[in-house]
Design a protein around this motif. Structure first.
Motif, mmCIF file in Angstrom:
data_model
loop_
_atom_site.group_PDB
_atom_site.id
_atom_site.type_symbol
_atom_site.label_atom_id
_atom_site.label_comp_id
_atom_site.label_asym_id
_atom_site.label_seq_id
_atom_site.Cartn_x
_atom_site.Cartn_y
_atom_site.Cartn_z
ATOM 1 N N THR A 69 3.477 10.719 7.473
ATOM 2 C CA THR A 69 4.679 11.546 7.299
ATOM 3 C C THR A 69 5.439 11.657 8.620
ATOM 4 O O THR A 69 6.652 11.435 8.673
ATOM 5 N N LEU A 70 4.698 11.957 9.699
ATOM 6 C CA LEU A 70 5.365 12.081 10.998
ATOM 7 C C LEU A 70 6.000 10.759 11.419
ATOM 8 O O LEU A 70 7.135 10.722 11.904
ATOM 9 N N GLY A 127 -4.041 19.105 6.438
ATOM 10 C CA GLY A 127 -4.652 18.175 5.505
ATOM 11 C C GLY A 127 -5.832 17.497 6.147
ATOM 12 O O GLY A 127 -5.958 17.483 7.372
ATOM 13 N N ALA A 128 -6.679 16.918 5.331
ATOM 14 C CA ALA A 128 -7.872 16.252 5.841
ATOM 15 C C ALA A 128 -7.508 14.872 6.365
ATOM 16 O O ALA A 128 -6.350 14.457 6.303
ATOM 17 N N ASN A 129 -8.495 14.131 6.844
ATOM 18 C CA ASN A 129 -8.284 12.743 7.250
ATOM 19 C C ASN A 129 -7.709 11.938 6.098
ATOM 20 O O ASN A 129 -8.202 12.036 4.986
ATOM 21 N N GLY A 130 -6.706 11.149 6.373
ATOM 22 C CA GLY A 130 -6.188 10.251 5.335
ATOM 23 C C GLY A 130 -5.296 10.928 4.314
ATOM 24 O O GLY A 130 -4.928 10.318 3.321
ATOM 25 N N ALA A 131 -4.913 12.180 4.566
ATOM 26 C CA ALA A 131 -4.059 12.870 3.597
ATOM 27 C C ALA A 131 -2.623 12.373 3.676
ATOM 28 O O ALA A 131 -1.859 12.489 2.728
ATOM 29 N N MET A 162 -1.228 18.933 2.670
ATOM 30 C CA MET A 162 -1.136 17.602 2.068
ATOM 31 C C MET A 162 -2.486 17.122 1.581
ATOM 32 O O MET A 162 -3.513 17.351 2.227
ATOM 33 N N GLU A 163 -2.468 16.446 0.454
ATOM 34 C CA GLU A 163 -3.648 15.720 -0.017
ATOM 35 C C GLU A 163 -3.184 14.443 -0.680
ATOM 36 O O GLU A 163 -2.212 14.459 -1.433
ATOM 37 N N ASN A 164 -3.870 13.367 -0.416
ATOM 38 C CA ASN A 164 -3.568 12.090 -1.066
ATOM 39 C C ASN A 164 -2.103 11.700 -1.067
ATOM 40 O O ASN A 164 -1.570 11.237 -2.075
ATOM 41 N N GLY A 165 -1.436 11.901 0.046
ATOM 42 C CA GLY A 165 -0.058 11.455 0.154
ATOM 43 C C GLY A 165 0.968 12.344 -0.530
ATOM 44 O O GLY A 165 2.104 11.934 -0.760
ATOM 45 N N ARG A 166 0.563 13.563 -0.895
ATOM 46 C CA ARG A 166 1.518 14.500 -1.504
ATOM 47 C C ARG A 166 1.380 15.859 -0.835
ATOM 48 O O ARG A 166 0.313 16.197 -0.333
ATOM 49 N N ILE A 183 0.836 -1.195 0.000
ATOM 50 C CA ILE A 183 0.000 0.000 0.000
ATOM 51 C C ILE A 183 0.875 1.250 0.000
ATOM 52 O O ILE A 183 1.595 1.518 0.960
ATOM 53 N N LEU A 184 0.795 1.997 -1.077
ATOM 54 C CA LEU A 184 1.592 3.214 -1.206
ATOM 55 C C LEU A 184 0.848 4.350 -0.519
ATOM 56 O O LEU A 184 -0.225 4.752 -0.951
ATOM 57 N N VAL A 185 1.401 4.849 0.582
ATOM 58 C CA VAL A 185 0.701 5.869 1.345
ATOM 59 C C VAL A 185 1.245 7.262 1.069
ATOM 60 O O VAL A 185 0.500 8.216 0.922
ATOM 61 N N LEU A 186 2.571 7.393 1.024
ATOM 62 C CA LEU A 186 3.169 8.685 0.700
ATOM 63 C C LEU A 186 3.819 8.594 -0.667
ATOM 64 O O LEU A 186 4.538 7.647 -0.960
ATOM 65 N N LYS A 187 3.549 9.595 -1.485
ATOM 66 C CA LYS A 187 4.046 9.523 -2.870
ATOM 67 C C LYS A 187 4.997 10.671 -3.148
ATOM 68 O O LYS A 187 4.755 11.492 -4.018
ATOM 69 N N GLY A 188 6.050 10.764 -2.382
ATOM 70 C CA GLY A 188 7.008 11.821 -2.632
ATOM 71 C C GLY A 188 6.694 13.066 -1.816
ATOM 72 O O GLY A 188 6.145 14.029 -2.327
ATOM 73 N N VAL A 189 7.057 13.031 -0.533
ATOM 74 C CA VAL A 189 6.815 14.188 0.337
ATOM 75 C C VAL A 189 8.149 14.830 0.691
ATOM 76 O O VAL A 189 9.087 14.132 1.075
#
Lengths: 292, 269
Positions: free
Chosen positions: B49-50, B40-44, B220-224, B20-26
């Motif tokens: 990240t933390l 960011g919203a829930n699930g962003a 953040m939104e959708n892992g970015r 499951i890819l959660v973060l896509k380049g932060v």
């Protein structure tokens, strides 16, 4: 009356051994959510190791070496068996523990052999009486050792930095990790303590019954103790062990004759069943603090 | 030459359970002694990240598969979480997570675990924590499972403070607390930042509060990360005003107009 007291005391002295085995279960369950099926096998392993060492060295050195072996076993278990299983569901951990129990048994027997062995510690077995209550020095010695061990553990958990860290781990693994408590090392220390407890139990039972395969079955004696005491309670394990020990002995002597004897073997389970009906978390199970 | 930031997150990707890819380049920076917020919203992907920074993802079967995390110029993304704490980076997890069967004082002391047996220093830190959170003094012998939500949050922050951190990662400190209490907690956070020089990376849904106290923000939104800038600039950004602060050019939006006018975000998530 003297006879009643004698039966009670002898029951308690057996009970404290149950306490030790149950204590090993409770410690590991509390800290790592693993129901350590291998606790009995660890006792067997320690007994076998001690007998093995005794053939080549004096008792005090053999004891130190045995505890060393149990420490290695604890670290190996945590870092090899359980490290890849971090954050897996409890059932998987339980299966791993069952596998571990056979592994420990197998390794122990392949190193030291499967023949029952006598274990002589040179503790005299002298029976004496206080106002007609008959006791013997051998049982009292082990009762004393177990008592000292239990008090030591309680102090360790309450008063030391490592003990506090272990209590934190028992409450919340991830939060403990987040404040910098090394989780795997904490688990290894817990397994090591359980190993030491298993050693004392294994040596005590081994020198009474001989070191043999059936020693690993004392784990089953601990199950009703755990249900009675609450699976994650140290105080519970200790007191329930005493209750079970005293209870089965009293039941055997005073109720046994009416039903033809043999109560001793199933009485603890009967007691456990009653507890499951009325107090499923045991006498001292962890109070679940639920915020409303 | 720009000064190297205290924390530098460089294009990280996080995968859970190998799939499951959660973060896509932060990517983000936290300067020494600064307060940076992550909105960011829930699930962003704020919490992930933390946890990627503090290395707690590993305990949840997650993994940083790409990119780097540097703290004081050293790479920490392959380290074990307790070693990172020892370096002075500590996370305060979402939902407070105090040890409920420990007393407040024991709970605070667990925070000093990485400092070993420095009895004198730890005692001073404990006094400092009680100075910032005088409410905890009365509750020091109470089990943390029985104290109030606000006290638990104070205990969690105090516990992190016991590790003598240079950077605290705070995950939703406002969650489930009354507005007045949120205000109080944020003020203490700013005070700690000023007086103890602790940098803060603050993940929040409460954008209003976070932008009020932070100097810089990332959205953040959708892992970015989709937008970043000075807190003041973000506060004035039309999209942020609408989607995160609930404001439009004409003040509070009236639902009568929703049908006619639907604003689209000017970034791609």
């Amino acid at each position: 009356m003297a006879f009643f007291l004698e039966v009670l005391f002898n029951g308690l002295l057996v009970g404290i051994m149950y306490s030790l085995v149950a204590l090993g279960f409770a410690l590991i369950y509390k800290a790592s959510d693993v129901f350590n099926f291998a606790q009995g096998d660890m006792s067997l392993f320690a007994g076998l190791a001690l007998v093995g060492f005794l053939t080549v060295m004096p008792l005090w050195l053999a004891l130190i070496c045995t505890i060393g072996v149990m420490t290695i076993l604890a670290y190996g278990t945590v870092f090899i068996v359980f490290r890849p299983l971090v954050a897996r569901p409890p059932l998987i951990l339980f299966m791993a523990a069952i596998g571990l129990s056979f592994l420990v048994q197998g390794i122990g027997q392949s190193i030291w052999g499967t023949q029952p062995k006598g274990l002589f510690l040179g503790i005299p077995e002298i029976t004496f009486d206080i106002k007609e209550v008959f006791l013997n020095t051998f049982d009292l010695t082990f009762g004393g050792v177990a008592g000292v061990l239990v008090v030591g553990l309680v102090l360790f958990f309450q008063k030391t930095r490592t003990g506090r860290a272990l209590r934190a781990v028992a409450d919340d693994h991830e939060a403990a990790l987040s404040v910098g408590i090394p989780l795997l090392r904490a688990w290894a220390v817990t397994w090591m303590i359980a190993g030491i407890v298993a050693t004392v139990a294994g040596v005590a039972w081994g020198s009474r019954l001989g070191v043999q395969f059936s020693l690993s079955l004392i784990a089953y004696k601990a199950l009703p103790v755990l249900i009675l005491g609450g699976i994650d309670s140290i105080t519970g394990a200790i007191l329930a062990g005493l209750v079970v020990g005293a209870g089965e002995n009293l039941a055997e002597v005073f109720l046994g004759p009416y039903v033809g004897g043999g109560i001793q073997t199933f009485f603890p389970y009967l007691l456990a069943l009653l507890f499951l009906w009325f107090r499923p978390y045991g006498m001292f199970g962890k109070e679940i603090i639920e915020r409303v | 030459m720009e000064q190297t930031p205290l924390l530098k997150v460089n294009n990280i990707e996080v995968i859970y359970e190998h799939v499951i890819l959660v973060l896509k380049g932060v990517s983000l920076d936290v300067p020494t002694g600064g307060i940076v917020s992550l909105l960011g919203a829930n699930g962003a992907g704020k919490t992930t990240t933390l946890k990627a920074i503090s290395n707690l993802v590993k305990a949840e079967r997650g993994e940083v598969t790409k990119g780097t995390v540097e703290f004081e110029g050293k790479r920490i993304d392959k380290m074990y979480a307790p070693a990172v704490v020892k370096m002075g980076l500590i996370q305060i997890m979402e939902g407070r997570r105090t040890f409920e069967h420990l007393t407040v004082e024991d709970d605070l002391l667990t925070g000093a675990y990485t400092r070993g047996h420095d009895v004198k220093g730890i005692k001073e830190s404990l006094e400092m924590v009680y100075k910032y959170f005088p409410r905890l003094v009365d509750r020091r012998n109470a089990k943390t499972g029985y104290i109030s939500g606000g006290e638990m949050q104070m205990c969690a922050i105090g516990r992190a403070l016991m590790a003598k951190p240079k950077l605290m990662l705070l995950d939703e400190p406002s969650m489930g607390l009354a507005p007045l209490l949120v205000q109080e907690i944020f003020e203490i956070i700013v005070q700690l930042n000023n007086e103890e020089n602790v940098a803060m990376l603050l993940a929040e849904q409460n954008a209003n509060m976070a932008l009020q106290f932070a100097q810089y923000g990332y959205i953040m939104e959708n892992g970015r990360v989709v937008l970043d800038g000075d807190a003041d600039t973000l506060k004035d950004n039309a999209d942020v005003r609408e989607f995160y602060l609930g404001l439009t050019e004409i003040g509070k939006k009236s639902y009568r107009d929703v049908k006619h006018y639907k604003r689209r975000k000017r970034w791609l998530a």
